[in-house]
Design a protein around this motif. Sequence first.
Motif, PDB file in Angstrom:
ATOM      1  N   ARG A 114      -9.530  -6.281  -0.783  1.00 56.90           N
ATOM      2  CA  ARG A 114     -10.849  -6.173  -0.152  1.00 56.90           C
ATOM      3  C   ARG A 114     -11.159  -4.729   0.247  1.00 56.90           C
ATOM      4  O   ARG A 114     -12.307  -4.308   0.226  1.00 56.90           O
ATOM      5  N   ALA A 115     -10.143  -3.974   0.635  1.00 58.82           N
ATOM      6  CA  ALA A 115     -10.335  -2.569   1.019  1.00 58.82           C
ATOM      7  C   ALA A 115      -9.369  -1.705   0.221  1.00 58.82           C
ATOM      8  O   ALA A 115      -8.155  -1.888   0.299  1.00 58.82           O
ATOM      9  N   LYS A 116      -9.905  -0.765  -0.553  1.00 57.41           N
ATOM     10  CA  LYS A 116      -9.061   0.131  -1.335  1.00 57.41           C
ATOM     11  C   LYS A 116      -8.220   1.000  -0.405  1.00 57.41           C
ATOM     12  O   LYS A 116      -7.023   1.182  -0.612  1.00 57.41           O
ATOM     13  N   TYR A 117      -8.864   1.552   0.633  1.00 54.93           N
ATOM     14  CA  TYR A 117      -8.167   2.344   1.641  1.00 54.93           C
ATOM     15  C   TYR A 117      -8.265   1.632   2.989  1.00 54.93           C
ATOM     16  O   TYR A 117      -9.309   1.061   3.339  1.00 54.93           O
ATOM     17  N   LEU A 118      -7.189   1.664   3.743  1.00 55.24           N
ATOM     18  CA  LEU A 118      -7.143   1.067   5.069  1.00 55.24           C
ATOM     19  C   LEU A 118      -6.498   2.062   6.032  1.00 55.24           C
ATOM     20  O   LEU A 118      -5.405   2.558   5.763  1.00 55.24           O
ATOM     21  N   ASN A 119      -7.185   2.346   7.129  1.00 50.69           N
ATOM     22  CA  ASN A 119      -6.649   3.256   8.145  1.00 50.69           C
ATOM     23  C   ASN A 119      -6.152   2.474   9.349  1.00 50.69           C
ATOM     24  O   ASN A 119      -6.575   1.334   9.596  1.00 50.69           O
ATOM     25  N   SER A 120      -5.286   3.095  10.119  1.00 54.84           N
ATOM     26  CA  SER A 120      -4.867   2.513  11.390  1.00 54.84           C
ATOM     27  C   SER A 120      -6.085   2.298  12.279  1.00 54.84           C
ATOM     28  O   SER A 120      -7.060   3.062  12.210  1.00 54.84           O
ATOM     29  N   PRO A 121      -6.050   1.279  13.147  1.00 57.56           N
ATOM     30  CA  PRO A 121      -7.145   1.099  14.102  1.00 57.56           C
ATOM     31  C   PRO A 121      -7.063   2.143  15.212  1.00 57.56           C
ATOM     32  O   PRO A 121      -6.083   2.882  15.301  1.00 57.56           O
ATOM     33  N   GLU A 122      -8.083   2.200  16.052  1.00 59.47           N
ATOM     34  CA  GLU A 122      -8.038   3.066  17.221  1.00 59.47           C
ATOM     35  C   GLU A 122      -6.937   2.573  18.164  1.00 59.47           C
ATOM     36  O   GLU A 122      -6.830   1.382  18.431  1.00 59.47           O
ATOM     37  N   PHE A 153      -1.762   5.980  10.229  1.00 54.37           N
ATOM     38  CA  PHE A 153      -1.504   5.951   8.784  1.00 54.37           C
ATOM     39  C   PHE A 153      -2.793   5.640   8.041  1.00 54.37           C
ATOM     40  O   PHE A 153      -3.708   4.981   8.573  1.00 54.37           O
ATOM     41  N   GLY A 154      -2.829   6.117   6.805  1.00 52.47           N
ATOM     42  CA  GLY A 154      -3.823   5.664   5.847  1.00 52.47           C
ATOM     43  C   GLY A 154      -3.079   4.994   4.714  1.00 52.47           C
ATOM     44  O   GLY A 154      -2.042   5.495   4.279  1.00 52.47           O
ATOM     45  N   GLY A 155      -3.589   3.858   4.252  1.00 50.04           N
ATOM     46  CA  GLY A 155      -2.897   3.126   3.190  1.00 50.04           C
ATOM     47  C   GLY A 155      -3.794   2.872   2.000  1.00 50.04           C
ATOM     48  O   GLY A 155      -4.925   2.401   2.159  1.00 50.04           O
ATOM     49  N   ARG A 156      -3.295   3.172   0.808  1.00 49.09           N
ATOM     50  CA  ARG A 156      -4.051   2.987  -0.433  1.00 49.09           C
ATOM     51  C   ARG A 156      -3.492   1.776  -1.170  1.00 49.09           C
ATOM     52  O   ARG A 156      -2.316   1.744  -1.541  1.00 49.09           O
ATOM     53  N   ARG A 169       0.826  -1.212   0.000  1.00 51.07           N
ATOM     54  CA  ARG A 169       0.000   0.000   0.000  1.00 51.07           C
ATOM     55  C   ARG A 169       0.861   1.263   0.000  1.00 51.07           C
ATOM     56  O   ARG A 169       1.938   1.296   0.604  1.00 51.07           O
ATOM     57  N   ILE A 170       0.342   2.305  -0.683  1.00 50.74           N
ATOM     58  CA  ILE A 170       0.936   3.639  -0.589  1.00 50.74           C
ATOM     59  C   ILE A 170       0.510   4.217   0.750  1.00 50.74           C
ATOM     60  O   ILE A 170      -0.674   4.171   1.116  1.00 50.74           O
ATOM     61  N   MET A 171       1.459   4.759   1.502  1.00 53.42           N
ATOM     62  CA  MET A 171       1.214   5.137   2.891  1.00 53.42           C
ATOM     63  C   MET A 171       1.192   6.662   3.080  1.00 53.42           C
ATOM     64  O   MET A 171       2.078   7.374   2.604  1.00 53.42           O
TER      65      MET A 171
END
Length: 597
Positions: free
Chosen positions: A230-238, A220-223, A205-207
């Motif tokens: 399954r997920a185009k964008y993925l964010n860090s959890p809480e 972080f957000g990852g593209r 992912r691009i970070m």
Amino acid sequence: MSLPNGFLDELRSRICLSDVVGRKVQWDLRKSNQARGDMWAPCPFHQEKTASFHVDDNKGFYYCFGCQAKGDAIGFIKETENVNFIEAVEILASEVGLQMPEFDPKSKEKADRNKILLEIMEQSVNFFRLTLNSKQGKHALEYLKKRGLYADAIERFEIGFAPADQTILTQKLIDKGYDLDAIIETGMSAKSDEGNRIYDRFRGRIMFPIRDSRGRCIAFGGRSLDPAARAKYLNSPETPLFDKGSNLYNLVSARSAVGRGEPLIVTEGYMDVIALDSGNFNGAIAPLGTAITEKQLQLMWRISPEPIIALDGDKAGLRAAYRLIDLSLPLLKTGKALRFSIMPEGKDPDDLIRNEGASLFKNLIDEAVPMVDLIWRRGIQNTRKTEFKSNSRLMPQSNTKSSFLVAADEKTVSAQIRESTIIAVLMTFPELIEIFYDELIMIDLVSPDCDLILKELVKIDKGIKAEIKNELMEKIGDEKVEKLLSLSHLRVLPCLRAKGTIEMGQQTLQEELAKLNSERGLLVEVDEINNTPPEEWHERDFSRLGMANNAKQRTVSSVQEDTINYEQAQNGLNINREERLKLDEIRKTISFDKKKK
């Protein structure tokens, strides 16, 4: 008493310094610029007639050029109320609804732990940036260039790349001496469901680093570059560092840009923010994968008194705008507002900047509409049951050009639809005039024809339907009465069809009168705000607007609730859906076959 790490940051994010100071000073409105949070007043700490006391809402500090007094909101309360630091914090926390934390003997231990977690996040930023410029990041770098992101933007936003390897980041951090539990606590690594395998959360992912108001990397957000992901964008959890509903992407840079006089533009995603920054719109921010929260809205208002919300022009974008309006109405006060810039349908800010250029986007931002306009558009939308599309109009056909609905403007068309419905129901069921008499004699209708007919209806003797119609035609004229009764929207009303009953007519009349009154109440409040200069706006104006909007939405939601809980029978009456289902179940148990003896 030691306060937990982050508590004071949360408190400061909720406070508007000029609100705190404004209780003790009289602002010099000629010298102040409320729109920019730049306020001046005579100093409350020494006697003077000139306004040398300066408050900067964006930075959260005050300074007197006469006596050199300076500080933040906590310091101001300490000095003016003669209290200590903790007491000042308690006063401010109670004002913004923030509960004071209980004494925690482990607060120093938690602060030390968070320091380690922040170090891990910064190490991750460095690793991802190095990887992007390595052989492993070649295809990611090519993708970014295709999207119009070049070296300066990549450097400015610290964009990196997480390789597809399962554990490479985790192992690098362990090699640097960081504890595995701490790495997992940051959200950079995760355990498998079985708990026997550790893996990097972000892979292939691009970070995009996410920094808090103090510039610290907290998430972080990852593209993903894999179309099948399954997920185009993925964010860090809480995590202990990251609450996604309390932070905004590009907050620090946008705050500086707004301080230089640029507008605060709220977009939907990271790529929009970066594209706008590349187009010299440096005050762009974005929420972090969720709808805008109350905390994020308050944070925006601390940066700018009137953020511009840039949304896609499709149904989802408009729904997001309406949700934000409903969230903001109870929070509005003097000097705080929102404007909305609706993008062309199917386009987002990233598309417009890359394909159309910055000038088109600037025009859209310059033409951003105030919140009250969207409130009215929603009212029209609910009435017409059609989607509002930016910069588009429906052209009437030749046989509809004489209709008052075509000639009317947006703010009167819904009222005229309701008025004609009320008149048609009363002409069909004149018995209802007596039931609603007190309410009918108090209203003045927008449509001259409807108003004239209503005034005659409440005066004439109640007879059978044909006599009522004939008497109106004689007094007002055949053409006006027939023209009103021939309107197309009346033909679809169940109560006006052949099988319509007076009970159905009474229900329709009650609903239409309620909607008409709520729409008029909202129109009065909207017009009052539109006709008042922004510097004269007061909290009570927005409080009334919020109550009027809530009343309007209740009348709409009550009808929508009816359609959910009831279904229409063949005769047009509403039947409780739950009771109908129970009846169907009972019918299934009944057998008409004769039992054999």
